[in-house]
Scaffold this active site. Structure first.
Site, mmCIF file in Angstrom:
data_model
loop_
_atom_site.group_PDB
_atom_site.id
_atom_site.type_symbol
_atom_site.label_atom_id
_atom_site.label_comp_id
_atom_site.label_asym_id
_atom_site.label_seq_id
_atom_site.Cartn_x
_atom_site.Cartn_y
_atom_site.Cartn_z
ATOM 1 N N ASP A 189 102.559 -9.267 48.255
ATOM 2 C CA ASP A 189 103.830 -9.999 48.647
ATOM 3 C C ASP A 189 104.909 -9.022 47.945
ATOM 4 O OD1 ASP A 189 105.144 -13.375 48.161
ATOM 5 O OD2 ASP A 189 105.666 -11.589 49.543
ATOM 6 N N ASP B 7 97.862 -17.638 53.166
ATOM 7 C CA ASP B 7 97.166 -17.273 51.953
ATOM 8 C C ASP B 7 97.517 -18.473 50.918
ATOM 9 O OD1 ASP B 7 100.406 -16.489 51.027
ATOM 10 O OD2 ASP B 7 99.190 -16.627 49.361
ATOM 11 N N CYS C 85 77.269 -27.218 53.029
ATOM 12 C CA CYS C 85 77.473 -25.876 52.677
ATOM 13 C C CYS C 85 76.339 -24.932 52.333
ATOM 14 C CB CYS C 85 78.563 -25.913 51.590
ATOM 15 S SG CYS C 85 79.105 -24.228 51.113
ATOM 16 N N CYS D 158 76.594 -21.872 51.003
ATOM 17 C CA CYS D 158 77.012 -20.763 50.181
ATOM 18 C C CYS D 158 76.106 -20.900 48.949
ATOM 19 C CB CYS D 158 78.620 -21.004 49.639
ATOM 20 S SG CYS D 158 78.587 -22.258 48.196
ATOM 21 N N CYS E 17 76.110 -23.758 46.478
ATOM 22 C CA CYS E 17 75.450 -25.029 47.080
ATOM 23 C C CYS E 17 73.941 -24.858 47.241
ATOM 24 C CB CYS E 17 76.110 -25.403 48.479
ATOM 25 S SG CYS E 17 77.879 -26.109 48.012
ATOM 26 N N HIS F 226 82.489 -21.289 45.744
ATOM 27 C CA HIS F 226 82.378 -22.358 46.687
ATOM 28 C C HIS F 226 83.597 -22.682 47.463
ATOM 29 C CE1 HIS F 226 81.583 -26.145 48.991
ATOM 30 N NE2 HIS F 226 82.708 -26.531 48.320
HETATM 31 C C1 LIG Z 1 102.932 -21.829 47.783
HETATM 32 N N1 LIG Z 1 103.819 -21.864 48.706
HETATM 33 C C2 LIG Z 1 104.529 -20.643 49.212
HETATM 34 N N2 LIG Z 1 103.960 -19.504 48.461
HETATM 35 C C3 LIG Z 1 105.099 -18.630 49.068
HETATM 36 C C4 LIG Z 1 105.339 -17.344 49.018
HETATM 37 C C5 LIG Z 1 104.304 -16.369 48.144
HETATM 38 C C6 LIG Z 1 102.983 -16.252 49.204
HETATM 39 N N3 LIG Z 1 101.770 -15.912 48.469
HETATM 40 C C7 LIG Z 1 101.792 -14.582 47.605
HETATM 41 C C8 LIG Z 1 100.478 -14.155 46.859
HETATM 42 C C9 LIG Z 1 100.558 -15.447 45.677
HETATM 43 C C10 LIG Z 1 100.253 -14.498 44.570
HETATM 44 C C11 LIG Z 1 100.111 -13.024 44.831
HETATM 45 C C12 LIG Z 1 100.629 -12.848 46.310
HETATM 46 C C13 LIG Z 1 106.419 -16.513 49.524
HETATM 47 N N4 LIG Z 1 106.501 -15.353 49.518
HETATM 48 C C14 LIG Z 1 107.676 -14.705 49.976
HETATM 49 N N5 LIG Z 1 107.884 -13.386 49.843
HETATM 50 N N6 LIG Z 1 108.772 -15.338 50.744
HETATM 51 C C15 LIG Z 1 108.544 -16.740 50.979
HETATM 52 O O1 LIG Z 1 109.229 -17.471 51.480
HETATM 53 C C16 LIG Z 1 107.401 -17.409 50.412
HETATM 54 C C17 LIG Z 1 107.031 -18.898 50.346
HETATM 55 C C18 LIG Z 1 106.019 -19.362 49.906
HETATM 56 N N7 LIG Z 1 105.694 -20.570 50.013
HETATM 57 ZN ZN LIG Z 2 79.236 -24.118 48.846
#
Ligand SMILES: CNc1nc2c(CCNCC3CCCC3)c3nc(N)[nH]c(=O)c3cc2[nH]1
Ligand SMILES: [Zn+2]
Length: 376
Positions: free
Chosen positions: A96, A270, A308, A310, A313, A339
């Protein structure tokens, strides 16, 4: 359109929904979509070895520009040969851009056209992140997929604020494309913003799809808004994105949201959830959430999830897991994390099969019923 190092191949559209089956090819391998991506913020998916990620079917994992830039520093990761070498992971890596982390980690920040001034969440020192800096740090870290530097505004921000923010995020995206040093080996994704305003989402998508990105993320969601709101925004946003490029919904990972996102044409997801909730003994099972440290499981010698297969489990009981978590034994975190990751990766494998068989709706109904989503 330059030939991108990250490409999407559409395999099949599901007959009754917007779901699609595909593959994404990167310089570090090809993986099937829809796909869930485990998060490894500090260049490790907490407590899980790369070989274990591989055996559970992870094709790509995430890491975090903001955190790695602060510690150990992008220079060290670069000198070590880049993230793949540094963390001994030879499949896909996505980072990110750091914008979201700045907004979610440091309350002291000042957003200007040139970038964001803020204080380190580690030692309070003054820092500055611009679109160029965020892209060049990702060039140094060496992931296969990079994110544009964007602003993810609070969901309840005013229309005027979000409009200005979207326009600036589009200008930042352009600057990021210009600053990108390795367009032949690292794919760069644009991130669509616009909160819950359809015209602003359209504007953001129009701006970004007019630029030559390898793929597109849907940002600004999963930030506390009701799930129905997230689905409403997806309904009109994913169709604005090109069919022949990956679509990544950021920060989404509960089982219901994954399935709903897939039904609306999303390919990549993610979420920190699986490893984060595992640390306090909360697990996802086919019968719903199970908090294994609850006293109810003290003498329960069944596996977490009878369905599961895994490692956790197949070899350990709820009673044993409860004992480890209650005793703060690290092995307990490993077993519940393993898990939970396996559960989500396996869910996505079942979803891909349901798309192949054109019965995603039946799959969803059955899964929701068993998981307990239909309970009042
Ligand atoms: C949990 N909700 C959420 N996450 C967002 C994230 C982060 C996604 N996860 C990145 C990983 C977490 C740790 C390492 C990288 C968002 N990232 C960006 N750049 N822009 C969003 O609008 C954006 C929007 C998001 N909404
Ligand atoms: Zn499991």
């Amino acid at each position: 359109m330059s030939n991108h190092p990250v490409t999407y191949q559409l395999e099949k559209k599901e007959k009754h929904t917007g779901a699609r089956l595909g593959t994404i090819t990167t310089p570090h391998g090809t993986f099937e979509t829809p796909m869930f991506m485990p998060v490894g913020t500090l260049a490790t998916v907490k407590t899980i070895a790369p070989e274990e990620l591989e055996e559970m079917g992870a094709g790509i994992i995430l890491s975090n520009t903001y955190h790695l830039w602060l510690r150990p520093g992008a220079d060290i990761v670069e000198e070590a040969g880049g993230l793949h070498k540094f963390m001994n992971w030879d499949k896909g890596i996505l980072t990110d851009s750091g914008g979201f982390q700045v907004f979610s980690l440091s309350d002291l920040r000042d957003i200007k056209e040139e970038g964001v001034h803020f204080r380190s969440h580690l030692d309070g020192s003054k820092l500055f992140l611009s679109p160029e800096k965020a892209i060049n740090v990702q060039n140094q870290l060496g992931p296969d997929i990079m994110m544009s530097f964007d602003e993810c505004p609070p969901y309840d921000e005013s229309y005027d604020y979000v409009k200005k923010s979207v326009e600036r995020t589009s200008r930042w995206a352009e600057r990021g494309l210009e600053a990108h040093k390795n367009p032949d080996t690292q794919g760069l994704f644009g991130i669509v913003q616009g909160a819950g305003f359809e015209d602003l989402r359209r504007q953001s998508a129009k701006d970004l799809t007019s630029m030559d990105f390898a793929g597109y993320s849907i940002g600004g969601l999963s930030v506390g808004e009701p799930k129905s709101e997230m689905y409403r925004v997806l309904d009109f946003t994913t169709p604005l994105l090109p069919e022949n490029k990956p679509r990544y919904l950021m920060g989404v990972g509960t089982p219901d949201a994954l399935i709903e996102g897939v039904m609306r044409g999303v390919d990549m997801f993610d979420c920190v959830l699986p490893t984060r909730i595992a640390r306090n003994g909360t697990t996802m099972t086919s019968q719903g959430r199970l908090v294994v440290k609850n006293a109810a499981y003290a003498r329960d010698y069944r596996p977490l999830d009878e369905k599961c297969d895994c490692y956790t489990c197949r070899n350990y009981s709820r009673a044993y897991l409860r004992h480890l978590i209650k005793s703060n034994e690290t092995f307990g975190l490993r077993l519940t994390s393993y898990h939970n990751l396996y559960f989500l990766l396996n869910l996505m494998k079942d979803v891909r099969q349901a798309i192949r068989e054109d019965n995603l709706l039946e799959f969803k109904e059955r899964f929701f019923e068993e998981y307990g989503y239909n309970k009042p």
